[in-house]
Design a protein around this motif. Structure first.
Motif, PDB file in Angstrom:
ATOM      1  N   ASN A   7       1.094  -1.178  -0.218  1.00  0.00           N
ATOM      2  CA  ASN A   7      -0.157  -0.209   0.148  1.00  0.00           C
ATOM      3  C   ASN A   7       0.878   1.245   0.168  1.00  0.00           C
ATOM      4  OD1 ASN A   7      -2.332   1.673   0.246  1.00  0.00           O
ATOM      5  ND2 ASN A   7      -2.611   1.453   2.446  1.00  0.00           N
ATOM      6  N   ASN A  38      -4.169  -6.636  -1.568  1.00  0.00           N
ATOM      7  CA  ASN A  38      -3.031  -6.800  -1.612  1.00  0.00           C
ATOM      8  C   ASN A  38      -3.067  -5.186  -2.813  1.00  0.00           C
ATOM      9  OD1 ASN A  38      -1.382  -9.309  -1.622  1.00  0.00           O
ATOM     10  ND2 ASN A  38      -3.493 -10.096  -1.766  1.00  0.00           N
ATOM     11  N   PHE A  39      -2.170  -4.804  -2.601  1.00  0.00           N
ATOM     12  CA  PHE A  39      -2.112  -3.483  -3.838  1.00  0.00           C
ATOM     13  C   PHE A  39      -0.971  -4.021  -5.108  1.00  0.00           C
ATOM     14  CE2 PHE A  39      -4.178  -1.943  -0.045  1.00  0.00           C
ATOM     15  CZ  PHE A  39      -5.069  -0.528  -0.252  1.00  0.00           C
ATOM     16  N   ILE A  40      -1.698  -3.736  -6.508  1.00  0.00           N
ATOM     17  CA  ILE A  40      -1.407  -4.483  -7.168  1.00  0.00           C
ATOM     18  C   ILE A  40      -1.395  -3.663  -8.342  1.00  0.00           C
ATOM     19  CG2 ILE A  40      -1.401  -6.695  -6.401  1.00  0.00           C
ATOM     20  CD1 ILE A  40      -3.888  -7.166  -8.443  1.00  0.00           C
ATOM     21  N   LYS A  44      -1.076  -7.101 -13.609  1.00  0.00           N
ATOM     22  CA  LYS A  44      -1.719  -8.416 -12.565  1.00  0.00           C
ATOM     23  C   LYS A  44      -2.541  -8.327 -11.891  1.00  0.00           C
ATOM     24  CE  LYS A  44      -0.744 -11.024  -9.730  1.00  0.00           C
ATOM     25  NZ  LYS A  44       0.229 -13.160  -9.801  1.00  0.00           N
ATOM     26  N   MET A  45      -3.689  -6.705 -12.218  1.00  0.00           N
ATOM     27  CA  MET A  45      -4.670  -7.104 -12.586  1.00  0.00           C
ATOM     28  C   MET A  45      -5.231  -7.469 -13.318  1.00  0.00           C
ATOM     29  SD  MET A  45      -7.651  -6.734 -10.367  1.00  0.00           S
ATOM     30  CE  MET A  45      -7.642  -5.661  -8.441  1.00  0.00           C
ATOM     31  N   LEU A  48      -4.917 -11.044 -13.086  1.00  0.00           N
ATOM     32  CA  LEU A  48      -6.401 -11.775 -12.522  1.00  0.00           C
ATOM     33  C   LEU A  48      -7.332 -12.428 -12.818  1.00  0.00           C
ATOM     34  CD1 LEU A  48      -5.000 -10.615  -8.370  1.00  0.00           C
ATOM     35  CD2 LEU A  48      -4.070 -12.567  -9.574  1.00  0.00           C
ATOM     36  N   ILE A  61     -11.382  -3.568  -8.264  1.00  0.00           N
ATOM     37  CA  ILE A  61     -10.613  -4.943  -7.529  1.00  0.00           C
ATOM     38  C   ILE A  61     -11.410  -6.092  -7.543  1.00  0.00           C
ATOM     39  CG2 ILE A  61     -13.199  -3.829  -6.575  1.00  0.00           C
ATOM     40  CD1 ILE A  61     -12.144  -5.040  -3.037  1.00  0.00           C
ATOM     41  N   THR A  63     -12.006  -9.725  -5.204  1.00  0.00           N
ATOM     42  CA  THR A  63     -11.938 -10.331  -3.972  1.00  0.00           C
ATOM     43  C   THR A  63     -11.519 -12.143  -3.813  1.00  0.00           C
ATOM     44  OG1 THR A  63     -12.879  -8.486  -2.989  1.00  0.00           O
ATOM     45  CG2 THR A  63     -13.063 -10.616  -1.649  1.00  0.00           C
ATOM     46  N   GLU A  75      -8.724 -13.060  -0.288  1.00  0.00           N
ATOM     47  CA  GLU A  75      -7.669 -12.318  -0.560  1.00  0.00           C
ATOM     48  C   GLU A  75      -8.128 -11.402  -1.213  1.00  0.00           C
ATOM     49  OE1 GLU A  75      -3.236 -13.687  -1.716  1.00  0.00           O
ATOM     50  OE2 GLU A  75      -4.616 -15.303  -1.939  1.00  0.00           O
ATOM     51  N   PHE A  77      -7.607  -8.196  -3.310  1.00  0.00           N
ATOM     52  CA  PHE A  77      -6.248  -7.568  -4.484  1.00  0.00           C
ATOM     53  C   PHE A  77      -7.330  -5.895  -4.953  1.00  0.00           C
ATOM     54  CE2 PHE A  77      -5.910 -12.131  -4.703  1.00  0.00           C
ATOM     55  CZ  PHE A  77      -3.894 -11.765  -4.724  1.00  0.00           C
ATOM     56  N   SER A  79      -6.225  -2.536  -7.753  1.00  0.00           N
ATOM     57  CA  SER A  79      -5.550  -2.182  -8.672  1.00  0.00           C
ATOM     58  C   SER A  79      -4.794  -0.423  -7.756  1.00  0.00           C
ATOM     59  CB  SER A  79      -6.420  -2.122  -9.868  1.00  0.00           C
ATOM     60  OG  SER A  79      -5.626  -1.035 -10.293  1.00  0.00           O
TER      61      SER A  79
END
Length: 142
Positions: A7, A38-40, A44-45, A48, A61, A63, A75, A77, A79
């Motif tokens: 973060n 997790n901040f990505i 990566k987003m 996923l 986001i 989840t 988890e 995630f 962005s």
């Protein structure tokens, strides 16, 4: 156990966020399991989204629910890119947008959905409740 990973955009106190999320979970008479926030980055987003949801697009986001019976685990995630975009779009600070997105992810872990219009309205109501809880917690810790 609640972990907040990468973060780098928010000035929010990590311990305050963890305490707030624990209080949300407790207010639903649930137990805290393993929860990773997790901040990505954008790439990566998209990866996923494609791998797990079969969408070739970007979102703010995702989840993943690993809850067991009465234990909240999973988890979230978020962005970094969409976090900044949403803050601009909704005329919010980065910190307020972080709290909104975490609220959204935790609401999903508590069983709330957001597919239909009615579900989205309920989700927004729950997010607002959690955001209010954070700001009360923040004032108590000043």
């Amino acid at each position: 156990m609640i972990e907040i990973i990468n973060n780098k955009f928010s000035n929010l106190d990590t311990n305050l966020i963890k305490t707030w999320v624990k209080e949300i979970i407790s207010s639903y008479n649930k137990l805290e399991g393993k929860l990773f926030i997790n901040f990505i980055n954008k790439r990566k987003m998209i990866e996923l989204n494609l791998k797990f949801l079969n969408h070739n697009n970007h979102t703010d986001i995702i989840t993943f629910d690993n809850c067991k019976k009465n234990e909240i685990s999973g988890e979230i995630f978020i962005s970094h890119y969409m976090l900044k975009e949403n803050a601009l779009k909704y005329k919010q600070t980065i910190d307020n947008e972080v709290i909104r997105l975490i609220s959204h992810g935790v609401a999903h872990l508590l069983g709330y959905k957001d597919k239909s219009k009615k579900e989205k309205e309920k989700m927004m109501e729950i997010e607002n409740k959690f955001i209010w809880m954070f700001h009360v917690k923040q004032i108590q810790n000043v």
